[in-house]
Write a protein that holds these residues in place. Structure first.
Motif, mmCIF file in Angstrom:
data_model
loop_
_atom_site.group_PDB
_atom_site.id
_atom_site.type_symbol
_atom_site.label_atom_id
_atom_site.label_comp_id
_atom_site.label_asym_id
_atom_site.label_seq_id
_atom_site.Cartn_x
_atom_site.Cartn_y
_atom_site.Cartn_z
ATOM 1 N N ASN A 26 1.080 3.888 -9.103
ATOM 2 C CA ASN A 26 -0.088 4.752 -9.026
ATOM 3 C C ASN A 26 -1.245 3.989 -8.387
ATOM 4 O O ASN A 26 -1.114 2.833 -8.033
ATOM 5 C CB ASN A 26 -0.459 5.290 -10.409
ATOM 6 C CG ASN A 26 -0.705 4.191 -11.406
ATOM 7 O OD1 ASN A 26 -0.975 3.057 -11.040
ATOM 8 N ND2 ASN A 26 -0.614 4.524 -12.681
ATOM 9 N N GLU A 27 -2.380 4.637 -8.265
ATOM 10 C CA GLU A 27 -3.513 4.055 -7.540
ATOM 11 C C GLU A 27 -4.048 2.791 -8.207
ATOM 12 O O GLU A 27 -4.684 1.969 -7.553
ATOM 13 C CB GLU A 27 -4.645 5.081 -7.400
ATOM 14 C CG GLU A 27 -4.332 6.208 -6.442
ATOM 15 C CD GLU A 27 -3.456 7.290 -7.082
ATOM 16 O OE1 GLU A 27 -3.382 7.352 -8.327
ATOM 17 O OE2 GLU A 27 -2.837 8.047 -6.326
ATOM 18 N N SER A 28 -3.816 2.621 -9.489
ATOM 19 C CA SER A 28 -4.307 1.415 -10.165
ATOM 20 C C SER A 28 -3.561 0.160 -9.710
ATOM 21 O O SER A 28 -4.034 -0.952 -9.930
ATOM 22 C CB SER A 28 -4.182 1.568 -11.684
ATOM 23 O OG SER A 28 -2.829 1.659 -12.065
ATOM 24 N N THR A 48 2.248 1.623 -3.398
ATOM 25 C CA THR A 48 1.229 2.080 -4.338
ATOM 26 C C THR A 48 1.207 3.592 -4.435
ATOM 27 O O THR A 48 1.118 4.147 -5.529
ATOM 28 C CB THR A 48 -0.161 1.564 -3.913
ATOM 29 O OG1 THR A 48 -0.161 0.144 -3.969
ATOM 30 C CG2 THR A 48 -1.251 2.097 -4.822
ATOM 31 N N PHE A 49 1.287 4.265 -3.310
ATOM 32 C CA PHE A 49 1.163 5.715 -3.317
ATOM 33 C C PHE A 49 2.494 6.448 -3.431
ATOM 34 O O PHE A 49 2.513 7.656 -3.636
ATOM 35 C CB PHE A 49 0.412 6.173 -2.064
ATOM 36 C CG PHE A 49 -1.009 5.675 -2.053
ATOM 37 C CD1 PHE A 49 -1.930 6.158 -2.964
ATOM 38 C CD2 PHE A 49 -1.404 4.693 -1.164
ATOM 39 C CE1 PHE A 49 -3.233 5.694 -2.982
ATOM 40 C CE2 PHE A 49 -2.707 4.218 -1.166
ATOM 41 C CZ PHE A 49 -3.628 4.725 -2.075
ATOM 42 N N THR A 50 3.617 5.736 -3.306
ATOM 43 C CA THR A 50 4.909 6.397 -3.440
ATOM 44 C C THR A 50 5.595 6.108 -4.774
ATOM 45 O O THR A 50 6.144 7.024 -5.386
ATOM 46 C CB THR A 50 5.857 5.990 -2.298
ATOM 47 O OG1 THR A 50 6.006 4.576 -2.285
ATOM 48 C CG2 THR A 50 5.329 6.479 -0.958
ATOM 49 N N PHE A 84 -3.288 -0.718 -6.717
ATOM 50 C CA PHE A 84 -3.911 -1.194 -5.483
ATOM 51 C C PHE A 84 -4.617 -2.535 -5.670
ATOM 52 O O PHE A 84 -4.689 -3.333 -4.733
ATOM 53 C CB PHE A 84 -4.873 -0.153 -4.913
ATOM 54 C CG PHE A 84 -5.302 -0.476 -3.516
ATOM 55 C CD1 PHE A 84 -4.420 -0.329 -2.461
ATOM 56 C CD2 PHE A 84 -6.565 -0.961 -3.250
ATOM 57 C CE1 PHE A 84 -4.794 -0.648 -1.170
ATOM 58 C CE2 PHE A 84 -6.954 -1.284 -1.956
ATOM 59 C CZ PHE A 84 -6.060 -1.124 -0.917
ATOM 60 N N THR A 92 0.837 -1.196 0.000
ATOM 61 C CA THR A 92 0.000 0.000 0.000
ATOM 62 C C THR A 92 0.872 1.245 0.000
ATOM 63 O O THR A 92 0.588 2.208 -0.732
ATOM 64 C CB THR A 92 -0.945 0.000 1.222
ATOM 65 O OG1 THR A 92 -1.779 -1.153 1.163
ATOM 66 C CG2 THR A 92 -1.811 1.242 1.227
#
Length: 79
Positions: free
Chosen positions: A52-54, A47-49, A56, A44
């Motif tokens: 991208n959000e896809s 994912t955000f660092t 997840f 997680t």
């Protein structure tokens, strides 16, 4: 070229790392939920660092894979 490396990372390298970590984790911690929890937290954050959000959806898939492997190893460990 970079697109192929991401494909290899997502479909082959990360699942192998998750399976190996789950197997080693059940022997180190003796608890089935430690590695799946760490998998969820680490991926997680990634994912955000980094991604991208896809990405997840892959976090969920890797966590489920880790849970399955950990529970199988716990069952084998208790035999």
């Amino acid at each position: 070229m970079m697109r192929n490396m991401e494909f290899l990372l997502v479909l082959f390298i990360c699942p192998i790392i998750i399976v190996v970590a789950s197997i080693i984790g059940i022997f180190l911690f003796k608890k089935w939920f430690v590695i799946p929890l760490l998998t969820f937290i680490v991926f997680t954050i990634l994912t955000f660092t980094i991604f991208n959000e896809s990405f997840f959806i892959w976090v969920v898939v890797y966590t489920i894979l880790s849970i399955i492997v950990s529970l199988i190893m716990k069952f084998i460990w208790t035999l």
